[in-house]
Structure formats: C-alpha cells, structure tokens
Design a protein around this motif. Structure first.
Motif, PDB file in Angstrom:
ATOM      1  N   HIS A 175      -3.195   2.304   9.257  1.00 30.95           N
ATOM      2  CA  HIS A 175      -2.666   3.599   8.829  1.00 30.95           C
ATOM      3  C   HIS A 175      -3.033   4.600   9.914  1.00 30.95           C
ATOM      4  O   HIS A 175      -4.206   4.857  10.156  1.00 30.95           O
ATOM      5  N   LYS A 196      -2.471   7.816  10.085  1.00 25.87           N
ATOM      6  CA  LYS A 196      -2.685   9.221   9.717  1.00 25.87           C
ATOM      7  C   LYS A 196      -4.086   9.690  10.089  1.00 25.87           C
ATOM      8  O   LYS A 196      -4.311  10.876  10.263  1.00 25.87           O
ATOM      9  N   ARG A 214      -4.345   7.091  -8.193  1.00 23.27           N
ATOM     10  CA  ARG A 214      -3.315   7.995  -7.669  1.00 23.27           C
ATOM     11  C   ARG A 214      -1.942   7.572  -8.178  1.00 23.27           C
ATOM     12  O   ARG A 214      -1.748   7.473  -9.381  1.00 23.27           O
ATOM     13  N   MET A 235       3.337  -2.615  -2.355  1.00 22.19           N
ATOM     14  CA  MET A 235       2.136  -2.147  -1.639  1.00 22.19           C
ATOM     15  C   MET A 235       1.234  -1.381  -2.607  1.00 22.19           C
ATOM     16  O   MET A 235       1.705  -0.765  -3.556  1.00 22.19           O
ATOM     17  N   HIS A 263      -2.859   0.805  -2.738  1.00 27.27           N
ATOM     18  CA  HIS A 263      -3.999   1.374  -2.006  1.00 27.27           C
ATOM     19  C   HIS A 263      -5.091   1.698  -3.027  1.00 27.27           C
ATOM     20  O   HIS A 263      -4.945   2.641  -3.801  1.00 27.27           O
ATOM     21  N   TYR A 279     -13.552   4.656  -2.493  1.00 21.21           N
ATOM     22  CA  TYR A 279     -14.385   5.689  -1.873  1.00 21.21           C
ATOM     23  C   TYR A 279     -15.518   6.133  -2.804  1.00 21.21           C
ATOM     24  O   TYR A 279     -16.486   6.737  -2.365  1.00 21.21           O
ATOM     25  N   GLY A 281      -4.728  -2.381   0.678  1.00 19.79           N
ATOM     26  CA  GLY A 281      -5.758  -1.943   1.590  1.00 19.79           C
ATOM     27  C   GLY A 281      -6.225  -0.516   1.549  1.00 19.79           C
ATOM     28  O   GLY A 281      -5.474   0.421   1.296  1.00 19.79           O
ATOM     29  N   SER A 282      -7.522  -0.441   1.793  1.00 20.98           N
ATOM     30  CA  SER A 282      -8.254   0.778   2.126  1.00 20.98           C
ATOM     31  C   SER A 282      -9.388   0.257   3.005  1.00 20.98           C
ATOM     32  O   SER A 282      -9.659  -0.956   2.986  1.00 20.98           O
ATOM     33  N   THR A 283     -10.031   1.094   3.745  1.00 15.61           N
ATOM     34  CA  THR A 283     -11.108   0.605   4.613  1.00 15.61           C
ATOM     35  C   THR A 283     -12.209  -0.119   3.825  1.00 15.61           C
ATOM     36  O   THR A 283     -12.593  -1.241   4.186  1.00 15.61           O
ATOM     37  N   ARG A 311      -3.633  -2.874   5.053  1.00 16.03           N
ATOM     38  CA  ARG A 311      -3.583  -1.578   5.748  1.00 16.03           C
ATOM     39  C   ARG A 311      -4.971  -0.916   5.652  1.00 16.03           C
ATOM     40  O   ARG A 311      -5.623  -0.985   4.618  1.00 16.03           O
ATOM     41  N   ALA A 312      -5.381  -0.284   6.727  1.00 10.45           N
ATOM     42  CA  ALA A 312      -6.597   0.536   6.691  1.00 10.45           C
ATOM     43  C   ALA A 312      -6.461   1.587   7.778  1.00 10.45           C
ATOM     44  O   ALA A 312      -5.763   1.370   8.780  1.00 10.45           O
ATOM     45  N   GLY A 313      -7.110   2.729   7.583  1.00  8.46           N
ATOM     46  CA  GLY A 313      -6.952   3.821   8.532  1.00  8.46           C
ATOM     47  C   GLY A 313      -8.268   4.337   9.104  1.00  8.46           C
ATOM     48  O   GLY A 313      -8.519   4.276  10.317  1.00  8.46           O
ATOM     49  N   VAL A 314      -9.144   4.782   8.217  1.00  8.22           N
ATOM     50  CA  VAL A 314     -10.308   5.526   8.697  1.00  8.22           C
ATOM     51  C   VAL A 314     -11.313   4.634   9.428  1.00  8.22           C
ATOM     52  O   VAL A 314     -12.164   5.120  10.178  1.00  8.22           O
TER      53      VAL A 314
HETATM   54  C1  LIG Z   1      -1.105   4.282   1.200  1.00  6.54           C
HETATM   55  C2  LIG Z   1      -2.353   4.163   1.997  1.00  6.54           C
HETATM   56  N1  LIG Z   1      -2.630   3.007   2.624  1.00  6.54           N
HETATM   57  C3  LIG Z   1      -3.742   2.861   3.366  1.00  6.54           C
HETATM   58  C4  LIG Z   1      -4.642   3.892   3.508  1.00  6.54           C
HETATM   59  C5  LIG Z   1      -5.849   3.666   4.382  1.00  6.54           C
HETATM   60  O1  LIG Z   1      -7.033   3.905   3.709  1.00  6.54           O
HETATM   61  P1  LIG Z   1      -8.399   4.054   4.542  1.00  6.54           P
HETATM   62  O2  LIG Z   1      -8.289   5.294   5.328  1.00  6.54           O
HETATM   63  O3  LIG Z   1      -9.459   4.056   3.511  1.00  6.54           O
HETATM   64  O4  LIG Z   1      -8.485   2.870   5.426  1.00  6.54           O
HETATM   65  C6  LIG Z   1      -4.395   5.106   2.875  1.00  6.54           C
HETATM   66  C7  LIG Z   1      -5.331   6.224   2.984  1.00  6.54           C
HETATM   67  O5  LIG Z   1      -5.277   7.220   2.322  1.00  6.54           O
HETATM   68  C8  LIG Z   1      -3.224   5.255   2.100  1.00  6.54           C
HETATM   69  O6  LIG Z   1      -2.912   6.396   1.487  1.00  6.54           O
END
Ligand SMILES: Cc1ncc(COP(=O)(O)O)c(C=O)c1O
Length: 382
Positions: free
Chosen positions: A39, A41, A139, A167, A169, A174, A213-215, A231-234
């Motif tokens: 991710h 963002k 959410r 999909m 999340h 957290y 996915g989330s981290t 998927r993971a972002g942070v």
């Molecule tokens: C739809 C979705 N997928 C993946 C992620 C990634 O989560 P993280 O930042 O905990 O890895 C997010 C984060 O908000 C998200 O909204």
C-alpha cells in the motif's frame, strides 16, 4: 547533501532501515507463497515504490485516484484502488483504464456496484471490481456471511463487470499488542476473506483474487491457505504505533523528522524545537497504547533514541522536548536540559504514525549509511 546542511524541519528516510523493512516483509511473503502488493499511501513516493518492486512486489495498492494517476504516470500499471468507489470518480477511473492502466476498483454495497455496472455499460468499458469484505468490524466492507455479498457479486457479474476478487483489511490489529492476539486476528482475516471468496464461487461468480493485509497481521500470520496476495503499507517505514503493537524495534523505524533546538524554558525542563505538529502531524496514536510517546521520540543525529525524553507538547511550529512524564520531577533536570540540548543542536524525532507525518512534507531526504542525502519527491492531494 550532509544532514548538517538540511533546513529543518525535514522528513528523513534512513535508506538502510527502509531496505531492511522491505526485505523483511517481502521475505515473509515469499516464504508464505503469496504475492505482495504494497500500500503506497504511506510514502506516496515513486523512489520508495521502485525499491519495493525491485524486491519482488507485484502491483500496488492506492488510497486515492491521485496516487493511481501519479504512479501510473511513473510506470506502475497494476493498481488496486482500495477505497469504495463513488460514481463521481468513475470518469477518472475510466480515463486511467483507457490509457492502459490495469486499475481495479473496490465496492462494498449494491448502490456502488450498480453505478459501476451502469457507467461501464454507458462507456463500453469492462471494469474490474473487487468486493471489500469486513473481517474484523473495524471499518467498511461486507461480512463474509451477509446476503449482500452475493447480491453485490451478482449485480457486477450479471452486468458485464469483472469480479476480480475479494479484499479485506483487518485494521483493528493496531489495537493489539501480543503475538497471540495478532496471530488470532491474522487467521480471522484470512479465514473470513477465503470464506467470502468461496461463497461467491459457490454461487457461480468467479473470484480469482483473495487479498488480505495490514502490517501487524502480515507479520503475525502463520499460514495463508486460500489467499493469493497480501497488502501492507506502514511496514516500509514502521513507526511508534507499530513499535507499541510489537512488530518492530525503535531501531527499525526508517522515517524521522530532523529538528533544531531553538530555545529553552529551563525552569520547566523544556527544550524548544522547530518541529511542532505541522511537522510531526497531530496524530497521537500512541496515547491509547501502553507507551505514550507524546508527539515523538527524540534521537541523536546518528539515530540513537534518547531514552527518557519525549516531545511532550506541540504547537504549530514549536515542539516541546522534555523528560518523559513517567520520570516525574522535570524541574530537577532543568540545568541538564539546556546543557544537553544546546541551541542549534539537531535531533531526529521518530513519529507516532509514519503515514501522517510523511504527509506533512512535500519531499523526503533519503539518507545513505554514509550520511549523504538526496531528495525524493512525494505526491500530495487527491
Ligand atoms: C485497504 C487497506 N489495505 C492495506 C492497508 C495497509 O495497512 P498497514 O499500513 O497497516 O500495512 C491499509 C491501511 O490503512 C488499507 O486501508
């Protein structure tokens, strides 16, 4: 450029830490046998995403169409826009697809599904849509057993829209902080998403992708049977919230804010910094966790955390560095603080939430292990 020459406040990326975080996550996904779709963002930065793709990532996840447009222009064409689409944004989505972008949309309700189908029909475009599944109640999304799941699937499938997958999340990860609780939520996230895919398939609706996915859950999950991608972002930067969740050490956090000491309130035991909430962001995510890091954890320029100190307050452009609240009598250390943190001294502040802090800056300064930095641009806006 050397750190000493960078104007403060500035957002710094420790390249070695970032590369280590990328390798850690990609290595896990390879071992679990799934594709990885970061991710973006968190960073909104093409230089970072190139490093993720070079390590093995396949496609990206975005949270805004601006990100989709900017990353497509930079050469990434497999993009999941992971926020439920609203009809007013469909013309931008169409424009991207017409330019050759393999853009996948997300819906979690019949109204949005019908709007995509009608718009696609009107413009002769076969959109690909993934259905968002709610596996932890935190959410949006449709729970795996809801009738709405099949209703949405049918609206799409019967009206010429490709159902690309499901999909989810599990963002409630957290709020957790033990390996057991994280592993249990990761399994719940996996099982719920796989179950939703199976229900769609049983109803005759193809559902190739199963994306979770989330981290925290990505780092805690034991097995990913039935899942095609994570998927993971942070994780790419990590932050103090993730540290409290228990998935990284302070020494793994790759994003920091370079700040300068600009004054003191000796009687209060404060050093004043030129990094306030405009630089750190207003995010106080750690205030609800076991260790409250205020507005950030101060470190020396070489990255060593200054144990016992915290950015305890923030105005727009002023930060207040003091001893942590837990140590009690700040006044007793008043002399120390002016000596220890002289005016002009530069510090690095680790952020509560890397996505929020990064968003305060138009660019990052990416710092090599030798202490040289280059500028990496960052996208802003929607
Ligand atoms: C739809 C979705 N997928 C993946 C992620 C990634 O989560 P993280 O930042 O905990 O890895 C997010 C984060 O908000 C998200 O909204």
């Amino acid at each position: 450029m050397k750190l000493d020459h960078i104007d403060t406040p500035a957002a710094l990326i420790d390249i070695a830490r970032m590369q280590k975080n990328i390798a850690r996550m990609q290595g896990r996904m390879n071992a679990l046998g799934v594709a990885f779709r970061p991710h973006v963002k968190t960073t909104k930065c093409i230089d970072v995403v190139r490093a993720q793709i070079a390590a093995g990532a396949r496609g990206i996840t975005v949270s805004t169409l601006k990100e989709a447009e900017a990353f497509f222009a930079a050469g990434v064409d497999d993009i999941l826009y992971a926020v439920s689409i609203v009809p007013a944004k469909l013309p931008r989505a169409l424009a991207l697809r017409r330019q050759g972008c393999d853009l996948k949309l997300v819906v979690d309700n019949p109204t949005a599904a019908a709007a995509v189908a009608a718009f696609g029909d009107q413009h002769g475009e076969t959109f690909e849509v993934w259905i968002e599944v709610d596996t932890d109640g935190h959410r949006s999304g449709i729970t795996p057993e809801q009738d709405t799941l099949l209703e949405v699937g049918r609206i799409l499938h019967d009206n010429g829209v490709t159902v690309g997958g499901v999909m989810t999340h599990a963002g409630s990860s957290y709020e957790l902080h033990t390996p057991q609780a994280l592993a249990a939520l990761a399994e719940q996230e996996r099982a719920g998403c796989v179950r939703a895919a199976q229900r769609l398939r049983d109803a005759g609706i193809p559902c190739p992708a199963v994306s979770v996915g989330s981290t925290p859950t990505a780092l805690a999950v034991g097995q990913l049977e039935g899942v095609t991608e994570v998927r993971a972002g942070v994780y790419v930067f990590f932050d103090l919230v993730m540290h409290n969740v228990g998935v990284c050490a302070l020494e793994d956090i790759a994003l920091s804010v370079l700040a300068t000491v600009i004054g003191h309130q000796a009687d209060k035991g404060w050093a004043i910094l030129d990094a306030g909430w405009m630089a750190m962001s207003r995010d106080r995510g750690t205030s609800r966790q076991s260790h409250d890091f205020g507005y950030g954890q101060p470190c020396l320029l070489n990255g060593t955390p200054l144990a016992g100190y915290v950015v305890s307050g923030a105005n727009q452009e002023h930060g207040i560095l003091s001893l942590t609240w837990a140590t009690g009598d700040e006044g007793g250390h008043a002399d120390d603080i002016a000596q220890r943190f002289p005016i002009g001294m530069k510090l690095r502040i680790l952020p509560n939430h890397a996505c929020a802090t990064g968003a305060q800056f138009p660019e990052y300064h990416a710092v090599s292990p030798e202490g040289n930095s280059v500028e990496w641009r960052r996208f802003q806006g929607w």
